[in-house]
Design a protein around this motif. Structure first.
Motif, PDB file in Angstrom:
ATOM      1  N   LEU A  57      25.681  45.016  18.601  1.00 20.79           N
ATOM      2  CA  LEU A  57      26.229  43.668  18.724  1.00 20.79           C
ATOM      3  C   LEU A  57      27.690  43.677  19.189  1.00 20.79           C
ATOM      4  O   LEU A  57      28.036  42.951  20.128  1.00 20.79           O
ATOM      5  CB  LEU A  57      26.068  42.912  17.409  1.00 20.79           C
ATOM      6  N   HIS A  67      20.224  47.297  25.227  1.00 19.31           N
ATOM      7  CA  HIS A  67      18.818  47.251  24.843  1.00 19.31           C
ATOM      8  C   HIS A  67      18.629  48.234  23.697  1.00 19.31           C
ATOM      9  O   HIS A  67      19.146  49.354  23.751  1.00 19.31           O
ATOM     10  CB  HIS A  67      17.922  47.639  26.015  1.00 19.31           C
ATOM     11  N   ARG A  73      10.359  46.718  12.347  1.00 15.28           N
ATOM     12  CA  ARG A  73      10.452  45.284  12.620  1.00 15.28           C
ATOM     13  C   ARG A  73      11.359  44.592  11.619  1.00 15.28           C
ATOM     14  O   ARG A  73      12.035  43.610  11.948  1.00 15.28           O
ATOM     15  CB  ARG A  73       9.052  44.667  12.606  1.00 15.28           C
ATOM     16  N   ASP A  77      14.415  42.280  12.659  1.00 14.12           N
ATOM     17  CA  ASP A  77      14.497  40.884  12.229  1.00 14.12           C
ATOM     18  C   ASP A  77      15.908  40.555  11.735  1.00 14.12           C
ATOM     19  O   ASP A  77      16.427  39.465  11.986  1.00 14.12           O
ATOM     20  CB  ASP A  77      13.491  40.608  11.114  1.00 14.12           C
ATOM     21  N   ARG A  80      18.161  40.155  14.850  1.00 13.42           N
ATOM     22  CA  ARG A  80      17.955  38.891  15.549  1.00 13.42           C
ATOM     23  C   ARG A  80      18.538  37.711  14.783  1.00 13.42           C
ATOM     24  O   ARG A  80      18.945  36.704  15.381  1.00 13.42           O
ATOM     25  CB  ARG A  80      16.460  38.667  15.774  1.00 13.42           C
ATOM     26  N   ALA A  81      18.575  37.811  13.455  1.00 14.40           N
ATOM     27  CA  ALA A  81      19.063  36.700  12.629  1.00 14.40           C
ATOM     28  C   ALA A  81      20.583  36.594  12.610  1.00 14.40           C
ATOM     29  O   ALA A  81      21.134  35.596  12.147  1.00 14.40           O
ATOM     30  CB  ALA A  81      18.535  36.846  11.198  1.00 14.40           C
ATOM     31  N   LYS A  82      21.274  37.605  13.100  1.00 12.12           N
ATOM     32  CA  LYS A  82      22.736  37.600  13.077  1.00 12.12           C
ATOM     33  C   LYS A  82      23.291  36.743  14.218  1.00 12.12           C
ATOM     34  O   LYS A  82      22.605  36.503  15.218  1.00 12.12           O
ATOM     35  CB  LYS A  82      23.266  39.037  13.199  1.00 12.12           C
ATOM     36  N   ASP A  84      24.696  35.787  17.549  1.00 13.43           N
ATOM     37  CA  ASP A  84      24.568  36.446  18.859  1.00 13.43           C
ATOM     38  C   ASP A  84      23.527  37.555  18.848  1.00 13.43           C
ATOM     39  O   ASP A  84      23.531  38.433  19.728  1.00 13.43           O
ATOM     40  CB  ASP A  84      25.915  37.009  19.325  1.00 13.43           C
ATOM     41  N   GLY A  85      22.613  37.516  17.880  1.00 16.37           N
ATOM     42  CA  GLY A  85      21.567  38.532  17.824  1.00 16.37           C
ATOM     43  C   GLY A  85      20.675  38.540  19.047  1.00 16.37           C
ATOM     44  O   GLY A  85      20.064  39.560  19.375  1.00 16.37           O
ATOM     45  N   ASP A  86      20.618  37.397  19.741  1.00 21.93           N
ATOM     46  CA  ASP A  86      19.783  37.329  20.939  1.00 21.93           C
ATOM     47  C   ASP A  86      20.446  37.945  22.161  1.00 21.93           C
ATOM     48  O   ASP A  86      19.853  37.988  23.240  1.00 21.93           O
ATOM     49  CB  ASP A  86      19.409  35.878  21.233  1.00 21.93           C
ATOM     50  N   THR A  87      21.683  38.444  22.006  1.00 23.78           N
ATOM     51  CA  THR A  87      22.350  39.092  23.143  1.00 23.78           C
ATOM     52  C   THR A  87      21.903  40.534  23.329  1.00 23.78           C
ATOM     53  O   THR A  87      22.241  41.155  24.336  1.00 23.78           O
ATOM     54  CB  THR A  87      23.883  39.059  22.972  1.00 23.78           C
ATOM     55  N   ASP A  89      18.653  42.905  23.733  1.00 30.04           N
ATOM     56  CA  ASP A  89      17.205  43.006  23.933  1.00 30.04           C
ATOM     57  C   ASP A  89      16.660  44.134  23.069  1.00 30.04           C
ATOM     58  O   ASP A  89      17.325  45.171  22.896  1.00 30.04           O
ATOM     59  CB  ASP A  89      16.884  43.288  25.404  1.00 30.04           C
TER      60      ASP A  89
END
Length: 246
Positions: A57, A67, A73, A77, A80-82, A84-87, A89
């Motif tokens: 991150l 990436h 998983r 998870d 992704r929950a943090k 900018d977790g979607d930055t 891949d």
């Protein structure tokens, strides 16, 4: 019992960041991200064992496309929950063999993650997987400890690394097979809970040979992210191998 998430299933993922809080401090994160961002340059970075994104991150926040590969998983998870977790891949899979699209200027794994591969063959596969993902001139970085065998007197197999009123942690070694395990005993409401994770320790020279088998060559080896010289007294190292430009 080990589930599909390996040894980093939901109970471990739920408390991972808290249990490793010291590793999330800026003084631990910033020097590592400085090195990784420099090596990534204008290219992409691939993290093996990305976990909850401790380095991925902040590296992505520096403008590096990151990436991550991880078989847990539950850990992904949390990433992704943090914010900018979607930055970052992510791909679910075994980082020794899982392939993702494209090429990268940097592949890396940190905090002894190479030892999570418990056979020499799997560790060799990891180097080959890194080399396949790297573009010419790219770099593969590994942060790992030096096996603490000098601390073992004859007949002893365990080395403690944390002792407090409510928590004990120690490593056990098999010097024949290079198998080791980290054991954690925690006292909760007067009851002791124990869990352990198996590893395979590996020597710097052995890593260099794995790199050669993958077509990589050693560029740098430091005592840590500060780039202090690696010596016979170093308890760990950050090593950088390069994929030849030709």
């Amino acid at each position: 019992m080990v589930d599909d998430d390996g040894y980093f299933s939901e109970p471990i993922a739920a408390t991972y960041d808290e249990s490793a809080a010291d590793l999330f401090r800026p003084e631990a994160v910033d020097p590592a991200v400085d090195v990784l961002a420099e090596l990534a340059g204008d290219g992409r970075a691939l993290e093996f064992g990305v976990g909850t994104g401790r380095l991925a991150l902040p590296l992505a926040a520096r403008g590096v496309a990151v990436h991550g590969i991880d078989m847990s998983r539950a850990m992904l998870d949390r990433l992704r929950a943090k914010p900018d977790g979607d930055t970052v891949d992510v791909t679910v899979g075994d980082f020794a063999t899982t392939r993702v699209e494209g090429t990268f200027s940097l592949a890396y794994l940190v905090f002894n993650t190479i030892n999570n591969l418990t056979t020499q063959d799997a560790q060799v596969d990891c180097f080959r997987n890194a080399a396949r993902h790297l573009r010419p001139g790219g770099h593969f970085v590994v942060e790992v400890g030096v096996p603490a065998l000098r601390l073992l007197p004859p007949g002893q197999t365990a080395v403690p690394f944390h002792i407090s009123d409510t928590r004990w942690a120690f490593d056990t070694y098999d010097v024949v097979t290079q198998a080791m395990s980290s054991h954690y005993v925690t006292v909760v409401d007067g009851r002791a809970e124990h869990w352990s994770i198996p590893f395979r320790y590996v020597w710097p020279a052995e890593l260099d040979l794995m790199a050669r088998l993958a077509g990589l060559r050693l560029r740098d080896r430091w005592d840590g992210w500060s780039r202090a010289p690696f010596t016979s007294e170093s308890t760990g190292h950050v090593s950088v191998w390069e994929k030849p430009a030709d």
